[in-house]
Design an enzyme around this catalytic site. Structure first.
Site, PDB file in Angstrom:
ATOM      1  N   GLY A  39       8.525  -3.265   1.103  1.00  0.00           N
ATOM      2  CA  GLY A  39       9.004  -2.827  -0.204  1.00  0.00           C
ATOM      3  C   GLY A  39      10.030  -3.773  -0.788  1.00  0.00           C
ATOM      4  O   GLY A  39      10.318  -3.734  -1.984  1.00  0.00           O
ATOM      5  N   ILE A  41      13.543  -5.924  -1.689  1.00  0.00           N
ATOM      6  CA  ILE A  41      14.846  -5.557  -2.241  1.00  0.00           C
ATOM      7  C   ILE A  41      14.729  -4.418  -3.241  1.00  0.00           C
ATOM      8  O   ILE A  41      15.507  -3.463  -3.214  1.00  0.00           O
ATOM      9  CB  ILE A  41      15.513  -6.785  -2.909  1.00  0.00           C
ATOM     10  CG1 ILE A  41      15.883  -7.824  -1.847  1.00  0.00           C
ATOM     11  CG2 ILE A  41      16.744  -6.371  -3.700  1.00  0.00           C
ATOM     12  CD1 ILE A  41      16.912  -7.341  -0.844  1.00  0.00           C
ATOM     13  N   SER A 176      27.836  -8.612 -16.947  1.00  0.00           N
ATOM     14  CA  SER A 176      27.428  -7.413 -17.689  1.00  0.00           C
ATOM     15  C   SER A 176      25.947  -7.418 -18.034  1.00  0.00           C
ATOM     16  O   SER A 176      25.537  -6.925 -19.078  1.00  0.00           O
ATOM     17  CB  SER A 176      28.246  -7.288 -18.975  1.00  0.00           C
ATOM     18  OG  SER A 176      27.844  -8.267 -19.921  1.00  0.00           O
ATOM     19  N   GLY A 177      25.137  -7.975 -17.142  1.00  0.00           N
ATOM     20  CA  GLY A 177      23.704  -7.796 -17.275  1.00  0.00           C
ATOM     21  C   GLY A 177      23.348  -6.376 -16.854  1.00  0.00           C
ATOM     22  O   GLY A 177      24.224  -5.525 -16.668  1.00  0.00           O
ATOM     23  N   ALA A 178      22.070  -6.113 -16.668  1.00  0.00           N
ATOM     24  CA  ALA A 178      21.631  -4.755 -16.335  1.00  0.00           C
ATOM     25  C   ALA A 178      22.288  -4.247 -15.059  1.00  0.00           C
ATOM     26  O   ALA A 178      22.747  -3.099 -14.999  1.00  0.00           O
ATOM     27  CB  ALA A 178      20.109  -4.728 -16.199  1.00  0.00           C
ATOM     28  N   ILE A 261      26.660 -11.635 -11.167  1.00  0.00           N
ATOM     29  CA  ILE A 261      26.580 -12.818 -12.034  1.00  0.00           C
ATOM     30  C   ILE A 261      25.240 -13.530 -11.929  1.00  0.00           C
ATOM     31  O   ILE A 261      25.120 -14.695 -12.310  1.00  0.00           O
ATOM     32  CB  ILE A 261      27.728 -13.798 -11.725  1.00  0.00           C
ATOM     33  CG1 ILE A 261      27.702 -14.221 -10.240  1.00  0.00           C
ATOM     34  CG2 ILE A 261      29.067 -13.189 -12.077  1.00  0.00           C
ATOM     35  CD1 ILE A 261      28.683 -15.331  -9.910  1.00  0.00           C
ATOM     36  N   GLY A 262      24.240 -12.859 -11.420  1.00  0.00           N
ATOM     37  CA  GLY A 262      22.918 -13.479 -11.357  1.00  0.00           C
ATOM     38  C   GLY A 262      22.381 -13.559  -9.942  1.00  0.00           C
ATOM     39  O   GLY A 262      22.943 -12.985  -9.008  1.00  0.00           O
ATOM     40  N   HIS A 435       6.030  16.969 -31.931  1.00  0.00           N
ATOM     41  CA  HIS A 435       7.332  17.529 -32.299  1.00  0.00           C
ATOM     42  C   HIS A 435       7.593  18.786 -31.483  1.00  0.00           C
ATOM     43  O   HIS A 435       6.685  19.587 -31.280  1.00  0.00           O
ATOM     44  CB  HIS A 435       7.341  17.872 -33.786  1.00  0.00           C
ATOM     45  CG  HIS A 435       8.575  18.588 -34.228  1.00  0.00           C
ATOM     46  ND1 HIS A 435       9.752  17.932 -34.499  1.00  0.00           N
ATOM     47  CD2 HIS A 435       8.820  19.912 -34.427  1.00  0.00           C
ATOM     48  CE1 HIS A 435      10.671  18.810 -34.858  1.00  0.00           C
ATOM     49  NE2 HIS A 435      10.127  20.024 -34.825  1.00  0.00           N
TER      50      HIS A 435
END
Length: 456
Positions: A39, A41, A176-178, A261-262, A435
């Site tokens: 599976g 990471i 501040s990425g995902a 940071i990546g 709706h």
């Protein structure tokens, strides 16, 4: 004697194990090599367990705001060990599911570290494997700060942040990425005082500028401190916590820090260099079918470069295997891959941002519709957010869609399907949306782009 297969997949993340399954479906004899858990990471230390944690923090948020729904909840608290245990159980359940899929499809699972030793040859801890085709799906790992490597005690990567020994009281999130925003959201909703530091001029920098601005404002309203166009110059640990020097904000003390940071591709030490496989900044270079410059060697997923997303890897794996099997699949491209951030509020997007579309020379029509104009959103008590659509002015092509608010990660696929089918505004306007649902905002945003919005 080496064990011989038609295909060997090195790595069992969402790219690797899906590629192995598809190959088996097409009649190939397949082996998959994994050094840790089936599976990869995503399933064990990424996508799935983080969503389990975020579900906990979401419920905690609702409990602490029960009065808004006419309810009362007293002495709301939590057991950190139990929260982590639930997250790990969710990951464990899915890990067992992948094991079952390997058995069902008669895929040989070889445990250990794999290394290419020659054309069509792989060594796994002294065990020799051979195949005409080998797919490298080794993924990536978190990037460390060069001056302060993660220690698992005070400085964390995403992996440490999923199994905390203690709840941070004052947390620094670098990036501040995902990933950074999701962990900031989780720990903030669980009571930590959170500070985000972003090097670029806005958080979630790959998203539409209006979406980034909205999320920034929402997180600050929740109590977070955000520094953009900034950085961390120094990071020092002690038994008491972390001292950080933040550019423009000076020295500050925190209990813990998360570095987001990546990533770094896992391309070294697996024999690529000796075979002459071409890489760029560590990422394996491939064509649209997963083929490298060396015959018989393929690569998919994070080890190949952005976007670093599980669903991208899975689809890439299917395309690669179908090409190997001679099925002539479509060339893999990244133009229609959705991105999702599961923070509070959620973010989801696909295609061009408004700025990118204009920069590409496209004349555009833009539509927006706010959550406050949607009955279901108001009934849910989730009336903050908006849906934004970007169309080509001349042709009506849906260039992109950008959403922020409750459950938008479940809504974005509607626009992804529309783009895949090359739908224009005409078909979307004529489509009937049920709706009351949040999806009605998707329709209204399209209507707004063409001056026909009904509920605003």
């Amino acid at each position: 004697m080496a064990d011989t297969y038609d295909l060997i997949v090195l790595g069992s993340g969402p790219g690797g194990y899906v590629a192995a399954i598809r190959a088996s479906q097409l009649g190939l004899k397949v082996a998959i090599v994994e050094r840790e858990k089936l599976g990869g990471i995503c399933l064990n230390w990424g996508c799935i367990p983080t969503k389990a944690l975020l579900r906990t923090s979401e419920i905690n948020h609702y409990l602490t705001h029960a009065s808004a729904y006419g309810l009362s909840a007293e002495k709301v608290g939590f057991d950190l060990a139990a929260i982590v245990e639930r997250s790990r159980k969710v990951a464990g359940q899915l890990n067992m599911g992948v094991k079952g899929l390997m058995k069902k499809h008669k895929i040989a699972v070889v445990e250990g570290e794999g290394k290419l030793t020659g054309k069509g040859k792989l060594d796994v801890g002294g065990k020799a494997l051979e195949a005409k085709h080998i797919i490298v799906a080794t993924g990536a790992r978190a990037r460390d700060l060069p001056f302060a490597k993660a220690d698992g005690e005070r400085i964390w990567t995403y992996r440490h942040a999923m199994v905390p020994k203690e709840m941070p009281t004052k947390l620094l999130v670098i990036g501040s990425g995902a990933i950074g925003v999701e962990f900031a959201s989780f720990y903030s909703d669980m009571g930590a005082e959170v500070t985000i530091v972003e090097m670029l001029e806005r958080i979630l920098p790959v998203e539409d500028e209006e979406v980034s601005a909205f999320v920034h404002k929402a997180l600050v309203k929740q109590g977070m401190t955000i520094h953009v166009g900034s950085g961390v110059d120094t990071l020092e640990t002690s038994k008491a916590g972390v001292k950080a020097t933040i550019k423009g904000a000076g020295a500050q003390d925190f209990s813990h820090a998360i570095v987001a940071i990546g990533i770094v591709p896992n391309s070294e030490g697996i024999g690529l260099e000796a075979l002459g496989v071409k890489t760029e900044r560590g990422h394996i270079v491939t064509d649209g079918y997963g083929r490298t410059n060396v015959e018989g060697i393929y690569a998919i997923g994070d080890v190949c470069g952005p976007p670093w997303l599980a669903h991208k890897a899975s689809h890439e794996g299917v395309v690669c295997v179908e090409a190997i099997a001679g099925l002539k699949p479509h060339r893999f491209e990244t133009w229609n891959i959705p991105g999702c951030t599961y923070s509070r509020p959620q973010v989801a997007s696909v295609g061009f941002t408004e700025a990118a579309a204009r920069a590409a020379g496209r004349k555009v029509r833009v539509g927006k519709f706010p959550f406050i104009g949607n009955g279901k959103a108001i009934a849910l008590g989730e009336a903050e957010g908006f849906v934004k659509t970007v169309f080509d002015q001349a042709t009506g092509e849906l260039l992109g869609a950008h959403m922020v608010g409750a459950e938008v990660t479940e809504l974005i696929q509607g626009y992804v399907v529309a783009r895949q089918l090359e739908t224009t505004e005409a078909e979307l306007i004529e489509t009937v949306f049920p709706h009351p649902t949040l999806s009605e905002m998707m329709h209204e945003s399209v209507l707004d782009a063409y001056g026909r919005v009904l509920h605003m």
